[in-house]
Design an enzyme around this catalytic site. Structure first.
Site, PDB file in Angstrom:
ATOM      1  N   HIS A 271       1.778   4.303  -3.113  1.00  0.00           N
ATOM      2  CA  HIS A 271       1.677   5.762  -3.053  1.00  0.00           C
ATOM      3  C   HIS A 271       2.897   6.406  -3.711  1.00  0.00           C
ATOM      4  CE1 HIS A 271      -1.968   6.377  -0.833  1.00  0.00           C
ATOM      5  NE2 HIS A 271      -1.553   5.782   0.272  1.00  0.00           N
TER       6      HIS A 271
ATOM      7  N   GLU B  50      -6.114   6.547  -2.060  1.00  0.00           N
ATOM      8  CA  GLU B  50      -6.189   5.435  -1.105  1.00  0.00           C
ATOM      9  C   GLU B  50      -6.691   4.158  -1.777  1.00  0.00           C
ATOM     10  OE1 GLU B  50      -5.363   5.036   2.347  1.00  0.00           O
ATOM     11  OE2 GLU B  50      -4.133   6.640   1.555  1.00  0.00           O
TER      12      GLU B  50
ATOM     13  N   HIS C 139       0.828  -1.206   0.000  1.00  0.00           N
ATOM     14  CA  HIS C 139       0.000   0.000   0.000  1.00  0.00           C
ATOM     15  C   HIS C 139       0.865   1.260   0.000  1.00  0.00           C
ATOM     16  CE1 HIS C 139      -3.595   2.421   1.300  1.00  0.00           C
ATOM     17  NE2 HIS C 139      -2.624   3.179   1.809  1.00  0.00           N
ATOM     18  N   GLU C 140       1.808   1.327   0.938  1.00  0.00           N
ATOM     19  CA  GLU C 140       2.621   2.533   1.065  1.00  0.00           C
ATOM     20  C   GLU C 140       3.528   2.746  -0.139  1.00  0.00           C
ATOM     21  OE1 GLU C 140       2.332   4.945   3.358  1.00  0.00           O
ATOM     22  OE2 GLU C 140       0.596   3.776   3.953  1.00  0.00           O
TER      23      GLU C 140
END
Length: 258
Positions: free
Chosen positions: A129, A187, A125-126
């Site tokens: 980004h 997100e 997820h991170e």
């Protein structure tokens, strides 16, 4: 002119800043952060070694993912990444990735991840980004909102206005009440592609559902963990992950399998 199609997500995205400039600024901020915090050594700490191992597998999986797709734009971008994965001794429930692959996990997150697969979900997820240039997009939106003049790939280093804007997006302390939080689209993109990257790395993507439920429970009736302040864990997020699960499972081969 600065609104272009993102090679990772396919979405139109505003990018006013040169990625090389942001990566340079990230190196400075990352070194500063590590010098002011207790970094656990992977040679003596099994959790730090796990962070390094999982992070390296995610990084390789992203390259493999876009190699399979023949996406040369993303592969060229990834060539500029100098991956670093560190675990710091901090009770906060948090993790982040700066431009260029500068990653930190806080020890406070590990009681909630509980296993490697859940940690892979977080790192996927991170890191999404970062590779999707979400920070660049947020800085660009902030610059426009503040009326800052931008001409080409300006040199933002040592410019107080742009350093402040950079820190509002990337500084580790910018968690609660952050000036430019991740948007809903960002997100959802991080959840979607992060799930695929974790699966590609050999981690069961189904762990995402259990993890985000644990994150939601960690808040209880109290103030939610800082990680949740900009990464909302709610029914919509879990439902979206469940809708993406079959896609992610198509990339999943357990670690060690052939």
């Amino acid at each position: 002119m600065a609104c272009s199609k993102n090679a990772v997500t396919g979405r139109k995205q505003l990018k006013l800043f040169g990625e090389a400039t942001l990566q340079q600024m990230a190196v400075t901020e990352y070194k500063s952060f590590l010098s002011q915090n207790q970094v656990l050594s992977e040679t003596v700490n099994k959790d730090a070694e796990m962070v390094q191992r999982v992070g390296s597998r995610i990084a390789k999986a992203i390259k493999d993912y876009y190699t399979q797709q023949g996406n040369q734009a993303v592969l060229k971008d990834l060539e500029t990444y100098k991956w670093e994965f560190n675990l710091v001794n901090n009770k906060e429930v948090n993790a982040w990735c700066m431009p260029g692959g500068k990653v930190v996990v806080y020890t406070g997150l590990l009681p909630i991840t509980q296993n490697e697969a859940a940690l892979a979900i977080v790192l996927g997820h991170e890191i999404t980004h970062a590779v999707a240039h979400h920070g660049n997009e947020r800085m660009s939106q902030g610059a426009v909102a503040q009326g800052l003049e931008i001409v080409g790939n300006i040199a933002t280093a040592n410019n107080p206005k742009y350093n402040t804007l950079f820190n509002s997006v990337f500084a580790p302390g910018a968690q609660v009440g952050v000036l430019l939080p991740n948007g809903r689209n960002q997100e959802l993109e991080a959840d979607h592609f992060g799930l695929n990257f974790a699966a590609m790395a050999g981690y069961n993507p189904r762990e995402a559902i259990s993890f985000w439920k644990r994150m939601a429970a960690a808040g209880g009736n109290q103030k939610p963990p800082e990680f949740l302040s900009t990464h909302p864990s709610d029914e919509k997020r879990i439902a979206a992950l469940e809708n993406r699960m079959n896609e992610a499972l198509g990339y999943y081969k357990p670690v060690g399998s052939k």
